[in-house]
Design a protein around this motif. Structure first.
Motif, PDB file in Angstrom:
ATOM      1  N   ALA A  78       0.823  -1.208   0.000  1.00 44.63           N
ATOM      2  CA  ALA A  78       0.000   0.000   0.000  1.00 44.63           C
ATOM      3  C   ALA A  78       0.855   1.255   0.000  1.00 44.63           C
ATOM      4  O   ALA A  78       0.540   2.244  -0.684  1.00 44.63           O
ATOM      5  CB  ALA A  78      -0.936  -0.004   1.218  1.00 44.63           C
ATOM      6  N   VAL A  79       1.962   1.244   0.762  1.00 52.11           N
ATOM      7  CA  VAL A  79       2.834   2.420   0.807  1.00 52.11           C
ATOM      8  C   VAL A  79       3.599   2.562  -0.504  1.00 52.11           C
ATOM      9  O   VAL A  79       3.854   3.687  -0.964  1.00 52.11           O
ATOM     10  CB  VAL A  79       3.789   2.326   2.014  1.00 52.11           C
ATOM     11  N   ILE A  80       3.963   1.465  -1.144  1.00 49.03           N
ATOM     12  CA  ILE A  80       4.608   1.552  -2.465  1.00 49.03           C
ATOM     13  C   ILE A  80       3.661   2.208  -3.467  1.00 49.03           C
ATOM     14  O   ILE A  80       4.053   3.105  -4.227  1.00 49.03           O
ATOM     15  CB  ILE A  80       5.024   0.148  -2.958  1.00 49.03           C
ATOM     16  N   THR A  81       2.407   1.784  -3.450  1.00 48.92           N
ATOM     17  CA  THR A  81       1.421   2.373  -4.360  1.00 48.92           C
ATOM     18  C   THR A  81       1.230   3.856  -4.061  1.00 48.92           C
ATOM     19  O   THR A  81       1.141   4.691  -4.981  1.00 48.92           O
ATOM     20  CB  THR A  81       0.077   1.639  -4.217  1.00 48.92           C
ATOM     21  N   LEU A  82       1.169   4.193  -2.776  1.00 47.96           N
ATOM     22  CA  LEU A  82       1.036   5.592  -2.386  1.00 47.96           C
ATOM     23  C   LEU A  82       2.251   6.401  -2.832  1.00 47.96           C
ATOM     24  O   LEU A  82       2.114   7.501  -3.399  1.00 47.96           O
ATOM     25  CB  LEU A  82       0.874   5.695  -0.870  1.00 47.96           C
ATOM     26  N   ALA A  83       3.457   5.882  -2.583  1.00 50.54           N
ATOM     27  CA  ALA A  83       4.673   6.611  -2.937  1.00 50.54           C
ATOM     28  C   ALA A  83       4.758   6.844  -4.445  1.00 50.54           C
ATOM     29  O   ALA A  83       5.182   7.911  -4.893  1.00 50.54           O
ATOM     30  CB  ALA A  83       5.898   5.841  -2.449  1.00 50.54           C
ATOM     31  N   ARG A  84       4.345   5.857  -5.228  1.00 51.23           N
ATOM     32  CA  ARG A  84       4.352   6.036  -6.678  1.00 51.23           C
ATOM     33  C   ARG A  84       3.381   7.142  -7.102  1.00 51.23           C
ATOM     34  O   ARG A  84       3.696   7.974  -7.973  1.00 51.23           O
ATOM     35  CB  ARG A  84       3.973   4.716  -7.350  1.00 51.23           C
ATOM     36  N   ALA A  85       2.212   7.169  -6.479  1.00 51.85           N
ATOM     37  CA  ALA A  85       1.229   8.198  -6.798  1.00 51.85           C
ATOM     38  C   ALA A  85       1.717   9.586  -6.391  1.00 51.85           C
ATOM     39  O   ALA A  85       1.505  10.570  -7.107  1.00 51.85           O
ATOM     40  CB  ALA A  85      -0.104   7.880  -6.114  1.00 51.85           C
TER      41      ALA A  85
END
Length: 623
Positions: A78-85
């Motif tokens: 979830a944090v990887i997805t957030l960081a990419r966004a």
């Protein structure tokens, strides 16, 4: 087994995962989200394992992972997805965002367990929400596992920390976690005690950038391991890997401390809103004032309002009178008569908000009123104390024998007086009262209930036991006179925050123009936010539009100015700015993502060509 590794590299043209072979001897230590070391571009670098797969799309031979730094999974999907966004939203790189999201490793802390909290949860209560008609229903929805979204207008004499803690408790009862962000460490310290009282000891952790590394990593691991589900902190907490996140909350979102000073310069409010969409969470954006960004969420229907009825609101805020600061005959006075009388009559603590800190921060020639300037760098001269020499505020050069270049005068007068100089004047005017200051290097957290006069700069106001009997807002025109597109919003935010420290039935005085202070007189922060949002719409500024600033040398910006951007992007400049030049790009909100991608492409092209990167900021607070 193949590991897709997020390599810690600052190069924008390499902003993607790279496949590495997991050696047999490391299979038990390499997990998704763990730290590894890999050989990249001829040297050993850090990285995170984003994913483990059986096959790679790479045709050539894969390099092996050199070392498993730790098997601890510190980076969740979830944090990887957030960081990419976040990287894409602010035209940055993933590695820059991950540096903000994951604290440095502390091996000794990592070896310690993070045990779960024993005991039953306290019962859900909505006592802190009773003044708001929509408040109890919001808490009930959280307890039922629903995902309400709201903008909340807080009131004086009702601790916002307690209301937020009750919302987090209700979310815990639904089996989900919460993230609550407040502006600074002073706020965290106050809210921490309230959260412990409401949730019980050990049910939340504090995450701030100012913590000691070991303590911060210990709190981070407790969240990552699922031992704790509630996080309270500053902007650093927005990326906390909370399991089953159910609520993201922010208080006083207009504070510039929420704007990250490091690339890619994201704002905590937008990070949390992005996370709310990705993880389907409830949202609570609160404050004593309201930002145009929060108002836009209400106007769009994405957020509901939690506001008190008009009668309740006016009764909660102190009654405010406005004076122009003059005395009989029209002569200006540093201590207006209305303020003098009100302080004399007050029996409890008095808060006086002074716009400028220091002693005499701006000086001019006594004879001709020409500004006093440094002979070395032409910077403004100031005086740090009653016996301090005149010195330049830019380069620090002491002007021992200053003489006015225009008329030859050697005497100066203060054109801007700071809180320390004002304290001297108040001490002479009120010899029977203790006068204390809060600002600059000395900031008080609390004061007692005795009859003090507290002179504080904006943001440094201490909390008084039982609240202040009188609040005075001095020289409001000075705050409104700053050259900043957000000056009205920011000034009113600081004024409302000061007024919120008053006790019930308190009074207040503002020294300024009644015509521009009507939002304070009416105790109507939402009306002001609606007006500010309308002004932004007329000028196509955020949050209505997207705005990007690009700083660099004249030749580079001239080429970028001629570049094709989005169909409706306006190119403004370049214009001189500090250490170089600045190009401003303004586009409709619907084209914001495309503009950010174009700016990312610019950075990637320059990185691949080994050219100096330009500095890109999207939707900066000031420009």
């Amino acid at each position: 087994m193949i590991a897709r590794v997020l390599v810690d590299t600052p190069l924008p043209h390499l902003d993607r995962p790279f496949d590495y072979l997991v050696p047999d001897e490391l299979r038990d230590d390499v997990h998704e989200g763990c730290r590894v070391k890999v050989r990249f571009a001829g040297r050993m670098v850090d990285g995170f394992v984003a994913e483990l797969v059986e096959e790679s799309e790479h045709d050539g031979r894969l390099a092996p992972i050199a070392k498993a730094v730790s098997p601890e999974p510190v980076l969740s999907p979830a944090v990887i997805t957030l960081a990419r966004a976040v990287a894409d939203r602010w035209a940055g790189t993933l590695s820059d965002v991950l540096r903000l999201a994951v604290p440095p490793r502390q091996a000794r802390v990592e070896a310690q367990p993070s045990g779960p909290v024993d005991g039953d949860l306290p019962q859900v209560t909505d006592d802190g929400w009773q003044l708001w008609p929509q408040g109890p229903a919001f808490v009930a929805a959280l307890a039922a596992g629903e995902r309400p979204r709201a903008c909340w207008s807080a009131l004086p004499n009702r601790d916002p920390a307690r209301a937020m803690a009750e919302a987090c408790l209700a979310t815990l009862h639904a089996g989900r976690g919460s993230i609550v962000c407040v502006p600074g460490v002073r706020d965290v310290a106050r809210w921490d005690a309230v959260f412990t009282e409401v949730l019980g000891k050990g049910r939340h952790v504090v995450l701030t950038g100012g913590e000691k590394p070991a303590e911060r990593y210990r709190s981070f691991l407790a969240v990552a391991r699922g031992a704790v589900q509630v996080v309270l902190g500053t902007r650093a907490a927005a990326y906390a890997p909370v399991k089953d996140l159910g609520l993201v909350a922010l208080f006083d979102d207009g504070d510039d401390l929420f704007a990250e000073p490091r690339a890619p310069y994201p704002h905590a409010r937008e990070v949390l809103l992005t996370r709310a969409v990705q993880e389907s969470t409830a949202v609570l954006v609160g404050g004593f004032a309201r930002t145009p960004e929060a108002q836009s969420l209400v106007d769009s229907g994405w957020c509901a309002e939690i506001v008190a009825e008009a009668t309740t609101r006016r009764r909660a805020w102190p009654r405010l009178d406005v004076t122009d600061g003059s005395v009989d005959g029209g002569a200006p006075a540093r201590l207006p008569h209305e303020v003098f009388k009100a302080i004399r009559a007050a029996e409890g603590p008095v808060l006086v908000q002074v716009p400028r800190r220091g002693y005499r921060s701006s000086l001019a020639c006594q004879a001709c009123r020409e500004p006093a300037r440094c002979a070395t760098c032409s910077g403004p001269l100031g005086q740090a104390g009653p016996s301090a020499p005149l010195a330049c505020r830019w380069c620090g050069t002491v002007a021992a024998d200053w003489a006015c270049p225009a008329c030859g005068g050697t005497t100066v007068r203060a054109t801007s007086i700071g809180h320390r100089r004002t304290a001297e004047e108040y001490a002479r005017a009120f010899p029977d009262r203790e006068v204390v200051t809060s600002g600059g290097d000395t900031v008080l957290d609390t004061v007692g209930h005795e009859a003090l006069v507290v002179l504080a700069t904006p943001g440094a106001e201490p909390v008084a036991a039982g609240g202040y009997e009188l609040v005075v807002l001095m020289d409001t025109w000075l705050m409104l006179g700053r050259d900043d597109v957000r000056v009205v919003e920011e000034s009113h935010r600081r004024w409302f925050n000061a007024l919120a420290l008053a006790r019930e039935t308190a009074t207040a005085i503002a020294v300024g123009d009644p015509a521009v202070l009507q939002a304070l007189v009416r105790a109507d922060p939402t009306g002001l936010a609606a007006q500010e949002l309308a002004d932004r719409a007329a000028t196509h500024l955020p949050p209505i539009g997207r705005l990007a600033t690009v700083d660099g040398d004249a030749e580079t910006l001239a080429a970028l100015g001629a570049r094709s951007w989005t169909p409706n992007t306006e190119v403004l400049g370049p214009v001189p700015h500090e250490e170089g030049e600045r190009l401003v790009l303004r586009a409709p909100r619907r084209e914001g993502a495309e503009l950010a991608r174009s700016l990312q492409q610019v950075q990637a092209e320059r990185s691949a060509a080994k050219l100096t990167p330009v500095r890109v900021r999207i939707d900066p607070l000031g420009f």
